[in-house]
Design a protein around this motif. Structure first.
Motif, PDB file in Angstrom:
ATOM      1  N   ALA A   1       0.826  -1.211   0.000  1.00 37.62           N
ATOM      2  CA  ALA A   1       0.000   0.000   0.000  1.00 37.62           C
ATOM      3  C   ALA A   1       0.856   1.254   0.000  1.00 37.62           C
ATOM      4  N   ARG A   2       0.307   2.294  -0.652  1.00 39.82           N
ATOM      5  CA  ARG A   2       0.889   3.626  -0.582  1.00 39.82           C
ATOM      6  C   ARG A   2      -0.123   4.571   0.056  1.00 39.82           C
ATOM      7  N   LEU A   3       0.405   5.602   0.685  1.00 39.23           N
ATOM      8  CA  LEU A   3      -0.426   6.596   1.356  1.00 39.23           C
ATOM      9  C   LEU A   3      -0.700   7.749   0.396  1.00 39.23           C
ATOM     10  N   VAL A   4      -1.969   8.174   0.338  1.00 35.33           N
ATOM     11  CA  VAL A   4      -2.378   9.325  -0.470  1.00 35.33           C
ATOM     12  C   VAL A   4      -2.891  10.392   0.493  1.00 35.33           C
ATOM     13  N   VAL A   5      -2.330  11.611   0.381  1.00 34.16           N
ATOM     14  CA  VAL A   5      -2.649  12.648   1.348  1.00 34.16           C
ATOM     15  C   VAL A   5      -2.540  14.003   0.676  1.00 34.16           C
ATOM     16  N   HIS A   6      -3.259  14.980   1.198  1.00 35.28           N
ATOM     17  CA  HIS A   6      -3.187  16.352   0.703  1.00 35.28           C
ATOM     18  C   HIS A   6      -1.741  16.846   0.763  1.00 35.28           C
TER      19      HIS A   6
END
Length: 315
Positions: free
Chosen positions: A83-88
């Motif tokens: 998994a990769r993290l998606v964030v503002h």
């Protein structure tokens, strides 16, 4: 609701208070928000219940980096090998190095409370973090999840539009809707400020932007999904304006910040209680306060910071 959407109660504060979501598409998974460190076992249990393994998760998407939404991101990502993290973009650095986020919250609550409430924040390797600018699309096995910049509660806030399901995941932008306040008239909703970055004009605009997508439902963090989107948006707009008026009135009446804060808390308590009664809720004032007391305190804090910021900008 279907479309492979699973609501997860993170266990934070009380049952049905804090939600995260698991989306499943063709055997692949994406989490939206994750609660605190202590929610990680619940997130993994939800995967197992959906027939997935940790290796089947491609994404952890954060609406924003407040700790009831993102405090457990590092702990969870460490257990999701692919998994990769998606964030503002404004929140990414706090996930890579959470020391400033921890220090700011610890200054308010103390180290011991932070440890017991959220658990120690775990850094996420920079190569696993993706900054999602407005319009960024996350591909979940061919299912597009569009990230939409929605400030107002916080400047690092985004919402996620799932075109396949025609729903939005809105974190705190579309307010709070606790299921205990549901009546024959439907869901009850109220806005939530932030003790640092509340911006009423931006919040109005973000709500309008979400409504323009014409979602059939909106998934809020606190708690689960709501329909009747246009009605609820109207309720939020009315209350944002009422909260601003309460703050301005208290600011004019009190030179002392503590007195101003207590005045705002009293007025907010009456605002929400009167609206709940008009909505057909039959609970007592003490029951209402038990459910909303934390939110009233935080909303008053957020309004106070907004008032002080407005005064600085005007000087």
């Amino acid at each position: 609701m279907s479309h492979g959407i699973h609501t997860i109660d993170t266990g934070f504060v009380r049952p049905r208070f804090d939600a995260a979501y698991l989306l499943v598409e063709q055997g692949r998974g994406a989490f939206i928000d994750c609660g605190t460190n202590f929610a990680a076992p619940r997130m993994l249990d939800a995967l197992r219940d959906a027939g997935l393994s940790p290796a089947d998760v491609d994404w952890l998407i954060l609406t924003h980096v407040h700790l009831d939404h993102a405090g457990g991101a590092g702990e969870l990502i460490a257990q999701l090998p692919n998994a990769r993290l998606v964030v503002h973009p404004r929140g990414a650095r706090h996930m890579i190095d959470p020391s400033q986020l921890w220090a700011g919250a610890s200054a308010v609550y103390g180290e011991a409370v932070m440890e017991s409430t959220y658990g120690r924040l775990r850094p996420i390797p920079a190569e696993r973090v993706i900054e999602a600018a407005d319009g960024h699309v996350v591909d979940l096995a061919g299912r597009p999840l569009r990230c939409i910049d929605t400030p107002g509660h916080a400047r690092h806030h985004m919402s996620i539009y799932d075109a396949r399901a025609q729903v939005c995941f809105t974190g705190d932008t579309f307010g709070l809707s606790y299921r205990e306040f549901d009546t024959a008239q439907g869901a009850f909703i109220l806005p939530t400020t932030s003790p640092v970055q509340f911006d009423p004009a931006a919040l109005h605009a973000s709500i309008d932007r979400l409504v323009a997508l014409k979602p059939t439902a909106i998934y809020v963090t606190h708690f689960d999904h709501v329909t009747e989107v246009e009605r609820l948006a109207g309720d939020l707009h009315v209350q944002i304006d009422a909260m601003v008026a309460i703050a301005q009135s208290a600011d004019q009446a009190h030179d002392d910040r503590d007195a101003r804060h207590e005045s705002m808390k009293r007025s907010l308590t009456e605002l929400y209680a009167s609206r709940a009664r008009a909505h057909g809720w039959q609970g007592s004032d003490s029951e209402s306060l038990a459910l909303l007391g934390m939110d009233i305190e935080l909303n008053a804090q957020g309004l106070g910071v907004w008032l002080d910021g407005a005064r600085k900008r005007a000087s």
